[in-house]
Design an enzyme around this catalytic site. Structure first.
Site, PDB file in Angstrom:
ATOM      1  N   HIS A  11       0.561   4.211  -2.831  1.00  0.00           N
ATOM      2  CA  HIS A  11       0.356   5.628  -2.463  1.00  0.00           C
ATOM      3  C   HIS A  11       1.517   6.501  -2.903  1.00  0.00           C
ATOM      4  O   HIS A  11       1.353   7.697  -3.101  1.00  0.00           O
ATOM      5  CB  HIS A  11       0.116   5.758  -0.953  1.00  0.00           C
ATOM      6  CG  HIS A  11      -1.259   5.331  -0.538  1.00  0.00           C
ATOM      7  ND1 HIS A  11      -1.885   5.785   0.590  1.00  0.00           N
ATOM      8  CD2 HIS A  11      -2.144   4.477  -1.127  1.00  0.00           C
ATOM      9  CE1 HIS A  11      -3.093   5.239   0.685  1.00  0.00           C
ATOM     10  NE2 HIS A  11      -3.259   4.431  -0.337  1.00  0.00           N
ATOM     11  N   ARG A  14       0.835  -1.213   0.000  1.00  0.00           N
ATOM     12  CA  ARG A  14       0.000   0.000   0.000  1.00  0.00           C
ATOM     13  C   ARG A  14       0.868   1.260   0.000  1.00  0.00           C
ATOM     14  O   ARG A  14       0.546   2.236  -0.684  1.00  0.00           O
ATOM     15  CB  ARG A  14      -0.923  -0.015   1.226  1.00  0.00           C
ATOM     16  CG  ARG A  14      -1.896   1.143   1.222  1.00  0.00           C
ATOM     17  CD  ARG A  14      -3.004   0.928   2.235  1.00  0.00           C
ATOM     18  NE  ARG A  14      -3.939   2.039   2.237  1.00  0.00           N
ATOM     19  CZ  ARG A  14      -4.160   2.824   3.280  1.00  0.00           C
ATOM     20  NH1 ARG A  14      -3.529   2.618   4.417  1.00  0.00           N
ATOM     21  NH2 ARG A  14      -5.020   3.824   3.191  1.00  0.00           N
TER      22      ARG A  14
HETATM   23  C1  HEM Z   1      -8.810   1.671  -6.212  1.00  0.00           C
HETATM   24  C2  HEM Z   1      -8.657   2.513  -5.266  1.00  0.00           C
HETATM   25  C3  HEM Z   1      -8.259   2.163  -3.875  1.00  0.00           C
HETATM   26  C4  HEM Z   1      -8.822   2.641  -2.750  1.00  0.00           C
HETATM   27  C5  HEM Z   1      -9.964   3.627  -2.653  1.00  0.00           C
HETATM   28  C6  HEM Z   1      -8.140   2.018  -1.642  1.00  0.00           C
HETATM   29  C7  HEM Z   1      -8.412   2.280  -0.329  1.00  0.00           C
HETATM   30  C8  HEM Z   1      -7.876   1.580   0.733  1.00  0.00           C
HETATM   31  C9  HEM Z   1      -8.229   1.777   2.104  1.00  0.00           C
HETATM   32  C10 HEM Z   1      -9.200   2.826   2.628  1.00  0.00           C
HETATM   33  C11 HEM Z   1      -7.555   0.861   2.832  1.00  0.00           C
HETATM   34  C12 HEM Z   1      -7.639   0.637   4.341  1.00  0.00           C
HETATM   35  C13 HEM Z   1      -6.479   1.250   5.056  1.00  0.00           C
HETATM   36  C14 HEM Z   1      -6.622   1.188   6.542  1.00  0.00           C
HETATM   37  O1  HEM Z   1      -7.745   1.262   7.060  1.00  0.00           O
HETATM   38  O2  HEM Z   1      -5.581   1.105   7.221  1.00  0.00           O
HETATM   39  C15 HEM Z   1      -6.735   0.106   1.926  1.00  0.00           C
HETATM   40  C16 HEM Z   1      -5.898  -0.897   2.289  1.00  0.00           C
HETATM   41  C17 HEM Z   1      -5.030  -1.505   1.431  1.00  0.00           C
HETATM   42  N1  HEM Z   1      -4.855  -1.218   0.101  1.00  0.00           N
HETATM   43 FE1  HEM Z   1      -6.047  -0.066  -1.009  1.00  0.00          FE
HETATM   44  N2  HEM Z   1      -7.178   1.191  -2.123  1.00  0.00           N
HETATM   45  C18 HEM Z   1      -7.202   1.244  -3.482  1.00  0.00           C
HETATM   46  C19 HEM Z   1      -6.351   0.600  -4.335  1.00  0.00           C
HETATM   47  C20 HEM Z   1      -5.265  -0.140  -3.926  1.00  0.00           C
HETATM   48  C21 HEM Z   1      -4.213  -0.575  -4.790  1.00  0.00           C
HETATM   49  C22 HEM Z   1      -4.103  -0.237  -6.257  1.00  0.00           C
HETATM   50  C23 HEM Z   1      -3.347  -1.285  -4.017  1.00  0.00           C
HETATM   51  C24 HEM Z   1      -2.052  -1.956  -4.395  1.00  0.00           C
HETATM   52  C25 HEM Z   1      -1.711  -2.314  -5.582  1.00  0.00           C
HETATM   53  C26 HEM Z   1      -3.887  -1.320  -2.690  1.00  0.00           C
HETATM   54  C27 HEM Z   1      -3.351  -1.990  -1.651  1.00  0.00           C
HETATM   55  C28 HEM Z   1      -3.874  -2.009  -0.385  1.00  0.00           C
HETATM   56  C29 HEM Z   1      -3.410  -2.901   0.659  1.00  0.00           C
HETATM   57  C30 HEM Z   1      -2.388  -3.989   0.482  1.00  0.00           C
HETATM   58  C31 HEM Z   1      -4.121  -2.572   1.809  1.00  0.00           C
HETATM   59  C32 HEM Z   1      -3.965  -3.178   3.199  1.00  0.00           C
HETATM   60  C33 HEM Z   1      -3.017  -2.307   4.002  1.00  0.00           C
HETATM   61  C34 HEM Z   1      -2.705  -2.795   5.385  1.00  0.00           C
HETATM   62  O3  HEM Z   1      -3.023  -3.928   5.732  1.00  0.00           O
HETATM   63  O4  HEM Z   1      -2.114  -2.002   6.143  1.00  0.00           O
HETATM   64  N3  HEM Z   1      -5.033  -0.581  -2.668  1.00  0.00           N
HETATM   65  N4  HEM Z   1      -6.944   0.562   0.660  1.00  0.00           N
END
Ligand code: HEM
Length: 326
Positions: free
Chosen positions: A62, A58
């Site tokens: 970002h 993530r």
């Molecule tokens: C399409 C739009 C996307 C949105 C709106 C989005 C939004 C989010 C949000 C709100 C979280 C939760 C974070 C938290 O509460 O700590 C999250 C987690 C995560 N996102 Fe996304 N995301 C998107 C795309 C992606 C992409 C493209 C990737 C990687 C290629 C990704 C990888 C991750 C991962 C791996 C987590 C888990 C993080 C953790 O466990 O700390 N996301 N995302």
């Protein structure tokens, strides 16, 4: 003849220029152990805490979606720039910076001033996903670190979990990523966590009338309400995004989204576009579907090429949290 000579010179020049970035062996003379060191340190961290793998992936996303993959997300606020990307709500829950810092510290011992933080972050995210048995993708090395990091740009460009499909497609198109990349990369939500405060509105006050988002499966909404009670100011409680296999990098995400059990509105939104919806159903119903074996790696390879800096366009930071000379 003269034309041929000119052509060969141009061809050589093009190769030299490309080798600044495209050649994964670009550190072969200056820091040959770079990949080995990254892998070793990342594996050690992941062994102790596998949840850092989603965290690192993530961070990389970002970074790349704001000003390209230039490690600008890693820069800490300073008195002269007290609002960096890192210091924003969408980045407030990023995890895994310590892995990047540890790799960078060892590389600075081994070959000072050679390997950029942008390269380190790209390698760490890939190696972390591989360490939890996820897919491998190629990481071309040789990019430089940026010197600018602005909170305003993070707020403007990082997709919101409340976004609809039109906005999500625009966010991705702005950096050259297609609707297919959008659905493929969103499936990174097959691992990792989401914080309850981000779904409070979806669960308890969707349209301002104390209602629940009607697009969530009712039994899943009830489960989520148990795990994420209605409270204000709790920024700690979280739930897995893939409640079936939360720590395995697999294709379950598609089944979850198709059953209206995607955690965020942005996950559910993927059902509202023909391309992204068809991709989801193809992955569910095709034997040996392409997400794990091919598509994720291909989209990651596109993601990590966004807006890269080479040559004098950037620097190699000494530490990842600050630009040189700060
Ligand atoms: C399409 C739009 C996307 C949105 C709106 C989005 C939004 C989010 C949000 C709100 C979280 C939760 C974070 C938290 O509460 O700590 C999250 C987690 C995560 N996102 Fe996304 N995301 C998107 C795309 C992606 C992409 C493209 C990737 C990687 C290629 C990704 C990888 C991750 C991962 C791996 C987590 C888990 C993080 C953790 O466990 O700390 N996301 N995302």
């Amino acid at each position: 003849m003269a034309f041929l000579r000119l052509f060969s010179i141009l061809a050589i020049l093009a190769m030299v220029n490309a080798s600044e970035y495209d050649d994964s062996t670009c550190y072969s003379h200056t820091c040959p152990k770079v990949e080995k060191i990254s892998k070793k340190i990342t594996e050690k961290f992941i062994k102790d805490d596998p949840t850092l793998a989603p965290g690192l992936l993530r961070i990389l996303f970002h970074d790349c979606i704001v000003r390209g993959c230039d490690a600008s997300v890693l820069i800490d606020p300073t008195p002269s720039n007290n609002a960096t990307e890192k210091d924003t709500v969408p980045n407030s829950t990023l995890r895994g910076f310590q892995v990047v810092d540890a790799i960078k510290a060892e590389l600075e011992q081994e070959c000072p001033g050679v390997v950029s933080c942008a390269d380190v972050l790209s390698l760490a995210a890939r190696d972390a996903i591989v360490a939890i048995n996820g897919p491998w993708w190629n990481v071309p090395l040789g990019r430089k670190d940026g010197k600018i990091s602005l909170a305003s740009e993070a707020l403007a460009n990082i997709p919101s979990p409340f976004s609809n499909i039109t906005v999500l497609k625009q966010n991705f198109a702005a950096v050259g990523l297609t609707p297919k990349d959008l659905v493929v990369l969103s499936a990174a939500h097959t691992i990792g966590i989401g914080h309850c405060f981000l779904i409070q509105r979806r669960l308890y006050n969707f349209t301002g009338k104390g209602d629940t988002d009607p697009s969530i499966d009712p039994s899943y909404a009830a489960e989520l309400k148990e795990k994420c009670p209605k409270v204000v100011g709790d920024f700690k409680t979280f739930v897995p995004m893939d409640f079936i296999t939360p720590t395995t990098f697999d294709e379950n995400y598609f089944g979850i989204v198709a059953k209206n059990k995607g955690l965020f509105q942005s996950d559910a939104a993927l059902l509202n576009d023909e391309t992204t919806k068809n991709y989801i159903y193809t992955q569910i119903y095709t034997q040996g579907a392409s997400f794990i074996g091919k598509d994720f790696a291909e989209s990651m390879e596109k993601l990590i090429q966004i807006g890269i800096l080479t040559g004098d366009q950037g620097e190699v930071r000494k530490i990842c949290g600050a630009v040189n000379g700060y």
